[in-house]
Design a protein around this motif. Structure first.
Motif, mmCIF file in Angstrom:
data_model
loop_
_atom_site.group_PDB
_atom_site.id
_atom_site.type_symbol
_atom_site.label_atom_id
_atom_site.label_comp_id
_atom_site.label_asym_id
_atom_site.label_seq_id
_atom_site.Cartn_x
_atom_site.Cartn_y
_atom_site.Cartn_z
ATOM 1 N N LYS A 9 19.595 57.936 -81.602
ATOM 2 C CA LYS A 9 19.753 57.106 -82.805
ATOM 3 C C LYS A 9 19.705 55.615 -82.457
ATOM 4 C CE LYS A 9 22.143 60.399 -85.766
ATOM 5 N NZ LYS A 9 23.452 60.849 -86.285
ATOM 6 N N LYS A 10 20.279 55.255 -81.311
ATOM 7 C CA LYS A 10 20.251 53.853 -80.879
ATOM 8 C C LYS A 10 18.832 53.400 -80.555
ATOM 9 C CE LYS A 10 24.386 53.327 -78.527
ATOM 10 N NZ LYS A 10 25.063 53.343 -77.222
ATOM 11 N N ASN A 11 17.969 54.365 -80.285
ATOM 12 C CA ASN A 11 16.616 54.022 -79.847
ATOM 13 C C ASN A 11 15.553 54.395 -80.881
ATOM 14 O OD1 ASN A 11 16.694 52.906 -76.908
ATOM 15 N ND2 ASN A 11 18.234 54.544 -76.978
ATOM 16 N N HIS A 12 15.927 54.315 -82.149
ATOM 17 C CA HIS A 12 14.989 54.423 -83.263
ATOM 18 C C HIS A 12 14.478 55.819 -83.554
ATOM 19 C CE1 HIS A 12 15.222 50.128 -82.967
ATOM 20 N NE2 HIS A 12 14.658 50.123 -81.779
ATOM 21 N N GLY A 13 15.060 56.852 -82.952
ATOM 22 C CA GLY A 13 14.764 58.207 -83.389
ATOM 23 C C GLY A 13 15.707 58.549 -84.539
ATOM 24 N N ASP A 14 15.294 59.505 -85.419
ATOM 25 C CA ASP A 14 16.153 59.818 -86.564
ATOM 26 C C ASP A 14 17.386 60.608 -86.132
ATOM 27 O OD1 ASP A 14 14.384 58.454 -88.031
ATOM 28 O OD2 ASP A 14 13.514 60.190 -89.073
ATOM 29 N N THR A 15 17.151 61.612 -85.300
ATOM 30 C CA THR A 15 18.272 62.403 -84.771
ATOM 31 C C THR A 15 17.750 63.280 -83.655
ATOM 32 O OG1 THR A 15 20.134 63.848 -85.300
ATOM 33 C CG2 THR A 15 18.013 64.379 -86.329
ATOM 34 N N LEU A 16 18.620 64.089 -83.076
ATOM 35 C CA LEU A 16 18.176 65.030 -82.055
ATOM 36 C C LEU A 16 18.518 66.450 -82.515
ATOM 37 C CD1 LEU A 16 17.204 65.795 -79.141
ATOM 38 C CD2 LEU A 16 19.577 65.492 -78.403
ATOM 39 N N ALA A 17 17.495 67.300 -82.531
ATOM 40 C CA ALA A 17 17.738 68.718 -82.821
ATOM 41 C C ALA A 17 17.413 69.497 -81.554
ATOM 42 C CB ALA A 17 16.842 69.167 -83.968
ATOM 43 N N LEU A 20 18.916 82.812 -79.774
ATOM 44 C CA LEU A 20 18.707 81.396 -80.050
ATOM 45 C C LEU A 20 20.040 80.778 -80.459
ATOM 46 C CD1 LEU A 20 15.404 81.066 -82.150
ATOM 47 C CD2 LEU A 20 15.714 80.992 -79.669
ATOM 48 N N SER A 21 20.281 79.571 -79.992
ATOM 49 C CA SER A 21 21.428 78.828 -80.496
ATOM 50 C C SER A 21 21.029 77.369 -80.612
ATOM 51 C CB SER A 21 22.627 78.993 -79.558
ATOM 52 O OG SER A 21 22.319 78.421 -78.298
ATOM 53 N N GLY A 22 21.919 76.574 -81.195
ATOM 54 C CA GLY A 22 21.600 75.155 -81.314
ATOM 55 C C GLY A 22 21.573 74.727 -82.752
ATOM 56 N N SER A 23 21.445 73.426 -82.919
ATOM 57 C CA SER A 23 21.676 72.808 -84.222
ATOM 58 C C SER A 23 20.746 73.323 -85.314
ATOM 59 C CB SER A 23 21.549 71.291 -84.090
ATOM 60 O OG SER A 23 20.239 70.952 -83.671
ATOM 61 N N VAL A 24 19.485 73.642 -84.953
ATOM 62 C CA VAL A 24 18.537 74.066 -85.996
ATOM 63 C C VAL A 24 18.002 75.461 -85.723
ATOM 64 C CG1 VAL A 24 17.823 71.774 -86.744
ATOM 65 C CG2 VAL A 24 16.741 72.822 -84.733
ATOM 66 N N SER A 25 18.719 76.227 -84.887
ATOM 67 C CA SER A 25 18.155 77.495 -84.407
ATOM 68 C C SER A 25 17.870 78.479 -85.519
ATOM 69 C CB SER A 25 19.078 78.131 -83.365
ATOM 70 O OG SER A 25 20.378 78.257 -83.899
ATOM 71 N N LYS A 26 18.613 78.401 -86.587
ATOM 72 C CA LYS A 26 18.433 79.427 -87.630
ATOM 73 C C LYS A 26 17.098 79.316 -88.352
ATOM 74 C CE LYS A 26 21.073 76.807 -91.059
ATOM 75 N NZ LYS A 26 22.197 76.809 -91.949
ATOM 76 N N TYR A 57 27.470 67.328 -74.828
ATOM 77 C CA TYR A 57 26.365 66.634 -74.174
ATOM 78 C C TYR A 57 25.286 66.281 -75.200
ATOM 79 C CZ TYR A 57 22.735 65.514 -70.785
ATOM 80 O OH TYR A 57 21.767 64.870 -70.073
ATOM 81 N N PHE A 58 24.990 67.236 -76.103
ATOM 82 C CA PHE A 58 23.987 66.951 -77.141
ATOM 83 C C PHE A 58 24.454 65.842 -78.067
ATOM 84 C CE2 PHE A 58 22.336 71.137 -75.853
ATOM 85 C CZ PHE A 58 21.015 70.785 -75.647
ATOM 86 N N ASP A 59 25.748 65.784 -78.296
ATOM 87 C CA ASP A 59 26.280 64.690 -79.121
ATOM 88 C C ASP A 59 25.997 63.338 -78.459
ATOM 89 O OD1 ASP A 59 27.137 66.447 -80.965
ATOM 90 O OD2 ASP A 59 29.267 66.396 -80.379
ATOM 91 N N LYS A 60 26.198 63.280 -77.126
ATOM 92 C CA LYS A 60 25.946 62.043 -76.393
ATOM 93 C C LYS A 60 24.454 61.684 -76.495
ATOM 94 C CE LYS A 60 25.207 61.376 -71.802
ATOM 95 N NZ LYS A 60 25.372 61.261 -70.349
ATOM 96 N N LEU A 61 23.617 62.703 -76.309
ATOM 97 C CA LEU A 61 22.177 62.434 -76.373
ATOM 98 C C LEU A 61 21.759 61.986 -77.772
ATOM 99 C CD1 LEU A 61 20.572 65.298 -74.224
ATOM 100 C CD2 LEU A 61 21.309 63.023 -73.501
ATOM 101 N N THR A 62 22.383 62.582 -78.794
ATOM 102 C CA THR A 62 22.030 62.217 -80.173
ATOM 103 C C THR A 62 22.325 60.738 -80.420
ATOM 104 O OG1 THR A 62 22.588 64.462 -80.828
ATOM 105 C CG2 THR A 62 22.367 62.833 -82.593
ATOM 106 N N LEU A 65 15.721 59.156 -73.924
ATOM 107 C CA LEU A 65 16.212 60.490 -73.588
ATOM 108 C C LEU A 65 15.723 60.925 -72.206
ATOM 109 C CD1 LEU A 65 17.939 62.124 -75.489
ATOM 110 C CD2 LEU A 65 15.863 63.243 -76.364
ATOM 111 N N ARG A 66 14.452 60.602 -71.943
ATOM 112 C CA ARG A 66 13.824 60.980 -70.673
ATOM 113 C C ARG A 66 14.605 60.383 -69.494
ATOM 114 N NH1 ARG A 66 9.921 58.469 -67.450
ATOM 115 N NH2 ARG A 66 8.790 60.014 -66.186
ATOM 116 N N LYS A 67 14.958 59.114 -69.626
ATOM 117 C CA LYS A 67 15.684 58.440 -68.540
ATOM 118 C C LYS A 67 17.055 59.069 -68.324
ATOM 119 C CE LYS A 67 15.756 53.828 -68.415
ATOM 120 N NZ LYS A 67 15.681 52.430 -68.929
ATOM 121 N N GLU A 68 17.720 59.338 -69.450
ATOM 122 C CA GLU A 68 19.071 59.906 -69.378
ATOM 123 C C GLU A 68 19.033 61.304 -68.762
ATOM 124 O OE1 GLU A 68 21.546 58.055 -70.171
ATOM 125 O OE2 GLU A 68 23.151 59.546 -69.948
#
Lengths: 567, 567
Positions: free
Chosen positions: B339-347, B356-362, B330-335, B392-395
């Motif tokens: 990116k399509k909407n001018h954000g650099d990425t999603l963390a 804690l878990s997730g892409s930048v949790s460490k 799901y996070f991959d879809k959101l990322t 992202l908000r809409k999705e």
């Protein structure tokens, strides 16, 4: 300053001493002995302003020129010299505040009724021309007529529904505008000439009563009263008869007469068959504000031997009281008209003071026409001579002052022929359009040339303002119709396949009518220039003088469409 | 047979024993033990017919199939098994006469609500698709909405006035349709993209309040909810303020809500500045049926050292309760969306059961987000990250079921920037259109990039349904505007000369708005497919599947226009 408190047609002696806020265009400025008088104009009317000397705003008021836009605050006072011709003519505004909202350069046309400027200049500065009360009034009436007509239709439970303007091209559509596709090179849409097929599809879909104020686009050869685009009050209904549609049209027109013209339109509107209209008036849109029927002279003159009339099938014409206008030169002019309208020529015999004169008088005796009268004779085929007499009738009525402009003549023309036969092309053409139902199916199959149509036109003072018909709703009959018009099955499929298909799945009996809004407004406002009732019209050469359009198509734009200009 | 006495939604137990005449389509036939039952459908509803065995008409009735068009005479009787879900469910018609008005072949789509046929087939047979009560209802509502809106405008003394559709081409008009001239080869008209200049000219002419249901033509690149032609409720008025126009729009919408939806729209409608809307919702058309505001995380996260966030100007995002949906996939879809909407990425950092878990949790500790919650972080520029968060908000709202479909959210967005600056082209573009007035003239002259516009959009459930502005009415300011947009004086003259001229002769302060009728109907009828509310729409590939248009332009027609296709 506050927003305005009144329009400029509202204030009267009843408002004396009130403080008011007005706005608008200064249509006249006069500086009389230090007092500055201004006429302040808006869409609604004019109010006179007065600015006194030695006030703080006097200097600012001195700068105001014609067509400046201003807002003022002031007190309603009684005028010294009243103007009976204005609703606000008893009062003026003693101005206490004045703001210039916008300045104006000297206008290239005067915003007054008097100027006799050419139509070309008027159209170039149409936005100024429309400031004239007369010009403006045409469009104010148009807006009112639109609402009146819409109300009649809504009151009869018609639904206002839209149809597309970008439609399928039809290869022989000589009158259609092409819109090239940017996505599919070599392909294009056409601009809808009318919503005809779509309104019938609404019926197929089970919408029972449809109407639309539809823009129609026709790339016609130029004529005085044609525009590239015009507005049609487009109407269609299911499970109804010709009588129902005609009654609806009568109700609509009668309401419009009441609402707009303040006149009663006597119902039902008279009816003439196409054959009678043509025989009596030489036209399918006769102006019946005057009588002037065409006489059949064939039998009456058969005892005379006139070489000019030898072997002519028909002699048709008029007997008119002698008139100073009836000079040789005038007859020459009329002869031109006759020839242009398919008559062979014009002969005449004038009986005055016991003497006969005129082009063929030597072949006649005094019994041919009473003393004090002139006999107009058009020889030719029945159709040709009658048609020419129709044109003659219009010209004579105009020249002889037979038209009573206070009258309104409305008449339905019914029982039109379904087809026209072209000798030249050796084929039938649809007189209205190929969706019109024949009056008799046996006739249609066995004797198409003489088949009558379930079609009806509404004629107002000699103009066709509406035309409609009951439609073919049987798929096989529709197919036969296309065949009779010379289409092969392949062509039918290619051009009308989807429509023929649609008829297969349960199509109700239906019919309709379309009224020309521009013409109705033209007749209701008593102008004879169709461009008067259109805000931003094209000229007779299909040009928009104000915008300077059409204009060269940009090369890149053309390339984008996959097209190039042939040199 | 007589014309019909009732529609098929009218008869109830009150009409018992009345003799009635009905007509319509047979939507269902059942032969039960010799009795033939039929459902007779018209635009209004359905009435059940019954034909008894051993009657003279039984044989004829036996021939009737689905979608046949019939008219019947009969007597209203009480039904044995009543249907509570139909207004006519207590009665049926004991048929005494029956005429088949038209037959029907088996329809390629079923005229029922259930079938799940593809849109392509539905559009090919749109005339049958529109027989479905749901499909039909969209257009019935459209007709009603049209009248409701028109009434609001007429009640406010607006005049309904027309403008031409064949207008001047503008060389950069990438979105405009070209209509080649047959009379002047190499020249052409454009189809009006909107009546903008004409409605302003009406103001120059002194018409104070204009409206029109105007068709607009845009050859846009294809998007899900775009059509080549659409209908705009076009409004303009003089001597008014932004507040006046907004009030009018609110009255119009509130009446429409009452008339059509039977709901009260609370007035005044809320307002947001463009800046606030963007900051909080990442959009100039936020859907406010749910809150879900964007958080600024830049400061909050500044104590953590996350390589991914190095040198990023802004960190923006959301804190949301954990959800089973929040998988890596799901996070991959959101990322992707980010990116399509001018954000650099999603963390993201998920805090669950003290872990804690997730892409930048460490890079974080447990204080970064409460247990049971996930932190969404979008790094980037302020504009890029915020815009991405808007998408992202809409999705998220959709996926997490935050949207309460029973709510209606209307909001005005005001204080738009006048310009958009394109880094790529190194020039300013008009955010609305080049006739929009700046809020502050000094700003406009000295600091155009940051100038606000007197512009306002109306947003309904996340869709822009209206947009308008106060206009420039000073000729010099208009000229400066064109210069700021990079036009040379020659280009200005060539493209807008007549319009600039028009402003010289006394132009009143004026402004207006345009509402999208198609979108309003779409929102009012709770569909999300714009084609549902258009009778005969084009597909997303700009094709009319029913008519098979666009189609190849005939070679002779092209020649007549002085054009040829480039191979």
């Amino acid at each position: 300053m506050s927003t305005y408190s009144h329009h400029n047609n509202e204030l009267t002696i009843k408002n004396l001493n009130e403080t008011v806020f007005l706005k608008g265009w200064v249509s006249k400025v006069r500086n009389l002995g230090g007092l500055i008088f201004m006429d302040l104009r808006d869409q609604y009317g004019i109010t006179q302003l007065v600015v006194r000397p030695n006030t703080a705003l006097y200097e600012r008021a001195s700068q105001v020129r014609s067509e400046y836009v201003v807002e003022v605050k002031g007190i309603v006072i009684e005028r010294e010299s009243k103007n009976k011709f204005m609703t606000t003519g008893d009062i003026e505004i003693d101005v206490t505040e004045l703001n210039i909202l916008n300045t104006a350069m000297t206008t290239p046309i005067t915003i007054s009724e008097q100027d006799n400027i050419s139509e070309e200049v008027r159209l170039k500065y149409r936005y100024l021309d429309l400031r004239k009360p007369t010009s403006k009034n045409y469009l104010l009436q148009r807006s009112k007529i639109t609402q009146s007509i819409r109300n009649s239709l809504l009151n009869n439970n018609f639904l206002e529904l839209e149809t597309p303007y970008l439609v399928k091209t039809t290869p022989e559509g000589a009158k259609e505008f092409i819109v090239p596709s940017r996505l599919y090179h070599g392909e294009g849409y056409a601009l809808a000439q009318s919503p005809q097929m779509f309104k019938q599809l609404y019926m197929v879909s089970g919408f029972e009563k449809y109407f639309q104020f539809a823009r129609c686009f026709r790339d016609e050869d130029l004529r005085a009263d044609r525009q590239l685009e015009f507005t049609q009050i487009d109407i269609e209904a299911s499970f109804i008869t010709q009588e129902d549609i005609m009654k609806l049209g009568e109700e609509m027109m009668s309401n419009m007469f009441k609402d707009i013209l303040g006149k009663e339109l006597k119902l039902p509107i008279a009816r003439l068959t196409y054959q009678d209209a043509f025989d009596m008036y030489g036209s399918d849109k006769p102006d019946l504000r005057y009588e002037l029927k065409i006489e059949d002279l064939t039998d009456k003159l058969s005892t005379y031997h006139v070489p000019l009339f030898e072997s002519k099938a028909s002699l048709r014409g008029f007997t008119l009281p002698n008139n100073a206008l009836f000079t040789r030169k005038y007859f020459d002019k009329l002869t031109e008209i006759v020839k242009k309208n398919h008559g062979d020529t014009l002969a005449y015999v004038k009986h005055e003071g016991g003497q006969l004169s005129g082009s063929v008088s030597k072949f006649f005796d005094e019994n041919v026409v009473a003393d004090g009268y002139t006999l107009f004779i058009v020889p030719g085929t029945y159709e040709g001579a009658t048609n020419a007499c129709g044109a003659l009738r219009k010209e004579l009525a105009k020249d002889l002052g037979y038209i009573d402009e206070t009258l309104e003549s409305l008449v339905w023309i019914v029982d039109f022929p379904l087809f026209e036969y072209s000798e030249e092309d050796q084929r039938l053409y649809a007189r209205h359009h190929p969706f019109t139902a024949p009056k008799d199916l046996e006739d249609f199959r066995n004797n198409p040339k003489d088949t009558l149509a379930k079609a009806y036109d509404l004629v107002w003072n000699g103009y066709e303002v509406g035309g409609g018909s009951m439609r073919i709703y049987n798929q096989e009959v529709q197919n036969e119709m296309f065949e009779k018009l010379g289409f092969t099955q392949e062509e039918i499929r290619n051009k009308f396949g989807f429509f023929i298909d649609a008829l297969k799945y349960g199509t109700p009996p239906h019919g309709g009518i379309a009224f020309g809004l521009d013409r109705i407004v033209m007749l209701a406002t008593k102008t004879d220039n169709i461009r008067d009732v259109i805000a931003f019209p094209k000229t007779q050469s299909a040009r928009d003088i104000m915008m300077e359009s059409p204009s060269p198509i940009d090369k890149l734009q053309l390339e984008d469409l996959g097209l190039k200009v042939i040199k």
